[in-house]
Scaffold this motif. Sequence first.
Motif, PDB file in Angstrom:
ATOM      1  N   LYS A  22      53.278  20.301  16.853  1.00 13.49           N
ATOM      2  CA  LYS A  22      53.954  19.186  17.517  1.00 13.49           C
ATOM      3  C   LYS A  22      54.777  18.401  16.511  1.00 13.49           C
ATOM      4  O   LYS A  22      54.344  18.238  15.364  1.00 13.49           O
ATOM      5  CB  LYS A  22      52.911  18.259  18.146  1.00 13.49           C
ATOM      6  N   HIS A  52      56.671  14.287  28.013  1.00 14.37           N
ATOM      7  CA  HIS A  52      56.911  12.951  28.613  1.00 14.37           C
ATOM      8  C   HIS A  52      58.305  12.800  29.209  1.00 14.37           C
ATOM      9  O   HIS A  52      58.473  12.692  30.394  1.00 14.37           O
ATOM     10  CB  HIS A  52      56.664  11.808  27.623  1.00 14.37           C
ATOM     11  N   HIS A  89      44.999  12.940  23.574  1.00 15.94           N
ATOM     12  CA  HIS A  89      44.404  12.507  22.309  1.00 15.94           C
ATOM     13  C   HIS A  89      42.929  12.208  22.556  1.00 15.94           C
ATOM     14  O   HIS A  89      42.463  12.239  23.687  1.00 15.94           O
ATOM     15  CB  HIS A  89      45.107  11.246  21.808  1.00 15.94           C
ATOM     16  N   ASP A 108      48.592  12.667  28.336  1.00 20.67           N
ATOM     17  CA  ASP A 108      48.790  11.864  27.119  1.00 20.67           C
ATOM     18  C   ASP A 108      47.704  10.807  26.974  1.00 20.67           C
ATOM     19  O   ASP A 108      47.911   9.787  26.322  1.00 20.67           O
ATOM     20  CB  ASP A 108      50.181  11.217  27.069  1.00 20.67           C
ATOM     21  N   HIS A 154      48.554  17.983  26.763  1.00 22.11           N
ATOM     22  CA  HIS A 154      48.792  17.041  25.664  1.00 22.11           C
ATOM     23  C   HIS A 154      47.977  15.768  25.877  1.00 22.11           C
ATOM     24  O   HIS A 154      48.257  14.990  26.791  1.00 22.11           O
ATOM     25  CB  HIS A 154      50.270  16.668  25.532  1.00 22.11           C
TER      26      HIS A 154
HETATM   27 ZN   LIG Z   1      50.656  11.667  22.821  1.00 21.23          ZN
END
Ligand SMILES: [Zn+2]
Length: 378
Positions: free
Chosen positions: A167, A263, A16, A317, A14
């Motif tokens: 997601k 997370h 970005h 993340d 995961h």
């Molecule tokens: Zn994220």
Amino acid sequence: MAGRLDDVGLLDQHCHGIWPQPLSRTAFEAGLTESADPPPAGTTRFDSALGLAVRRWCAPVLDLPAHAPAGDDLARRGELGPPEVARRLLTAARLDGLLVDGGHRPDELLGPTALGGLAAAPAREVVRLETVAERLVAAGAGPAELVAGYPEALRAAVRAVDAVAVKTVAAYRVGLDLPANPPGGAELGAAARRWYARQPDPAQPRLDDPLLLRFVVEHGLRLGLPLQVHAGFGDPDLTLHRSDPALLTGLLRVAPAPVVLLHNYPYHRQAAYLAHAFPHVYLDVGLAVPHTGARAAAVLAEVLELAPFGQLLYSSDGFGLPELHFLGATLFRRGLSAVLTGLVELREWAPADADRVARMIGSGNARRLYRLDPSHSP
Ligand SMILES: [Zn+2]
């Protein structure tokens, strides 16, 4: 087991994209926090666990001594330029692959293909359920058309990028106490009409109704792809206690597809319990690894208390700054190595088991879950 897990490939399940442009100090520091606000006057975001980790671990990748002052680090960034900084940090993360959430501020970030190119690793996409609904509405769909058209719009969005997962960011919108069961026809239609009536700008809708969120989650689950769920801390538009993954228990009991809790911090022990209780639940501590810096080993040790090792995953993340993708990987390797080495030294674990479990968590579990390697039997 290699001392620092240097030879263990990580699949970042995961993350970005990154900002392509040169950044001012203020913009860089904004990337080091989940807060939307500047730090208190007279303080800096570098004075945090994450900020000191940037100075410790990123500086050498940019040819500076470890712990070089933040100003030197930023000046060196300027000399090298964003593509070279990103290439160095992303390749130094030594990733086996990346799964990229393309649904958050995609217009300002380098996307999956460019990110994979810079990391020299394959990148695959994850589709956000809420974004698909909001695009339908922004394109003019009314309440009835949203309900009728969403399932096919979602299938088309998944096909368009050959997505490996979907997601939800329901934690940000209403919290994770979603109804266990999806709403039916009349109830769903009424919820859609109520939600439309309170949208201030139909061109910029924000899906924040619990029944509509449960509806899009249901269609995500019916695809059979893993459903990633943001849980635990994040940007301050979430209310922390409503992001506890234990609030999902009713939904998890009936979920027909794997659910990946992302997370989770500070509820990572709750998430570990949910994975312990349900064989289709997976988890990572994603964002908590770079943000807890030198203390990441303590967080990882707590997850390893109860979570089945076959249901643990790695993610950074990383968002905006390639430093975050790199630090996620570096601090994860160091933290996991510290925990596992300690167990081997105590003679609780055999070295071969520690090595095997590190490889499962690093990439093996993700490959199996997301079917990234056809030769890997489920
Ligand atoms: Zn994220």
